[in-house]
Design a protein around this motif. Structure first.
Motif, PDB file in Angstrom:
ATOM      1  N   VAL A  46      38.893  39.207  35.912  1.00  0.00           N
ATOM      2  CA  VAL A  46      38.742  39.170  37.368  1.00  0.00           C
ATOM      3  C   VAL A  46      39.468  37.942  37.883  1.00  0.00           C
ATOM      4  O   VAL A  46      39.261  36.833  37.386  1.00  0.00           O
ATOM      5  CB  VAL A  46      37.242  39.124  37.761  1.00  0.00           C
ATOM      6  CG1 VAL A  46      37.089  39.030  39.252  1.00  0.00           C
ATOM      7  CG2 VAL A  46      36.525  40.325  37.198  1.00  0.00           C
ATOM      8  N   TYR A  47      40.314  38.138  38.875  1.00  0.00           N
ATOM      9  CA  TYR A  47      41.055  37.030  39.462  1.00  0.00           C
ATOM     10  C   TYR A  47      40.452  36.686  40.830  1.00  0.00           C
ATOM     11  O   TYR A  47      39.553  35.868  40.916  1.00  0.00           O
ATOM     12  CB  TYR A  47      42.539  37.373  39.552  1.00  0.00           C
ATOM     13  CG  TYR A  47      43.135  37.654  38.190  1.00  0.00           C
ATOM     14  CD1 TYR A  47      43.365  36.620  37.283  1.00  0.00           C
ATOM     15  CD2 TYR A  47      43.437  38.945  37.796  1.00  0.00           C
ATOM     16  CE1 TYR A  47      43.889  36.873  36.018  1.00  0.00           C
ATOM     17  CE2 TYR A  47      43.966  39.200  36.536  1.00  0.00           C
ATOM     18  CZ  TYR A  47      44.196  38.161  35.664  1.00  0.00           C
ATOM     19  OH  TYR A  47      44.711  38.412  34.425  1.00  0.00           O
ATOM     20  N   ASP A  48      40.938  37.292  41.859  1.00  0.00           N
ATOM     21  CA  ASP A  48      40.434  37.008  43.210  1.00  0.00           C
ATOM     22  C   ASP A  48      39.741  38.210  43.826  1.00  0.00           C
ATOM     23  O   ASP A  48      39.515  38.244  45.030  1.00  0.00           O
ATOM     24  CB  ASP A  48      41.589  36.572  44.121  1.00  0.00           C
ATOM     25  CG  ASP A  48      42.132  35.199  43.734  1.00  0.00           C
ATOM     26  OD1 ASP A  48      41.346  34.405  43.175  1.00  0.00           O
ATOM     27  OD2 ASP A  48      43.309  34.940  43.988  1.00  0.00           O
ATOM     28  N   GLU A  49      39.381  39.193  43.026  1.00  0.00           N
ATOM     29  CA  GLU A  49      38.715  40.370  43.564  1.00  0.00           C
ATOM     30  C   GLU A  49      37.326  39.995  44.048  1.00  0.00           C
ATOM     31  O   GLU A  49      36.606  39.242  43.399  1.00  0.00           O
ATOM     32  CB  GLU A  49      38.618  41.484  42.517  1.00  0.00           C
ATOM     33  CG  GLU A  49      39.945  42.114  42.155  1.00  0.00           C
ATOM     34  CD  GLU A  49      40.754  41.308  41.150  1.00  0.00           C
ATOM     35  OE1 GLU A  49      40.277  40.249  40.703  1.00  0.00           O
ATOM     36  OE2 GLU A  49      41.861  41.727  40.821  1.00  0.00           O
ATOM     37  N   GLN A  50      36.953  40.527  45.208  1.00  0.00           N
ATOM     38  CA  GLN A  50      35.666  40.178  45.782  1.00  0.00           C
ATOM     39  C   GLN A  50      34.793  41.393  46.044  1.00  0.00           C
ATOM     40  O   GLN A  50      33.678  41.251  46.527  1.00  0.00           O
ATOM     41  CB  GLN A  50      35.868  39.417  47.098  1.00  0.00           C
ATOM     42  CG  GLN A  50      36.586  38.105  46.894  1.00  0.00           C
ATOM     43  CD  GLN A  50      36.789  37.381  48.199  1.00  0.00           C
ATOM     44  OE1 GLN A  50      36.433  37.872  49.251  1.00  0.00           O
ATOM     45  NE2 GLN A  50      37.373  36.200  48.120  1.00  0.00           N
ATOM     46  N   ALA A  51      35.284  42.587  45.722  1.00  0.00           N
ATOM     47  CA  ALA A  51      34.489  43.777  46.010  1.00  0.00           C
ATOM     48  C   ALA A  51      34.827  44.880  45.022  1.00  0.00           C
ATOM     49  O   ALA A  51      35.924  44.935  44.477  1.00  0.00           O
ATOM     50  CB  ALA A  51      34.755  44.266  47.428  1.00  0.00           C
TER      51      ALA A  51
END
Length: 115
Positions: free
Chosen positions: A76-81
């Motif tokens: 996971v990098y910058d995924e928020q959902a």
């Protein structure tokens, strides 16, 4: 459009109803136009047989399931959902007094929580 109208259209367009309509149309045209009648009879019967046969169903499923499931662990990098698509509900569930998610939707929510 109301929900019931869309459900009726889906039921007419999808197999086996469309196949049975083709067969009935072929039977209706039997005495009027023999060539067209035979076309609808053969088309309806052959397509009904194909959709009911296991090799053809497996072929269609393999085309739909061409991607592999997610490989764990997931980076996971910058995924928020995570977007979870619904898969049905139970309308007017008496025990809850309202609409609730169906079994397939709950399985998807569980997998989303796992991810």
């Amino acid at each position: 459009m109301s929900f019931s109208f869309i459900a009726i259209i889906k039921a007419i367009i999808l197999p086996p109803t469309v196949n049975l309509i083709s067969i009935l149309l072929g039977l209706f045209l039997l005495n009027r136009a023999k060539l067209v009648s035979r076309f609808f009879l053969y088309l309806g019967t052959l397509s009904l047989f194909l959709f009911c046969s296991m090799p053809f169903s497996a072929f269609l499923l393999n085309k739909l399931e061409s991607t592999s499931p997610l490989e764990l662990p997931i980076k996971v990098y910058d995924e928020q959902a995570i977007v979870i698509l619904g898969a049905g509900s139970r309308f007017s569930a008496v025990e809850y007094g309202k609409d609730i998610d169906g079994a397939k939707t709950l399985q998807r929510i569980h997998y989303g929580a796992f991810l």
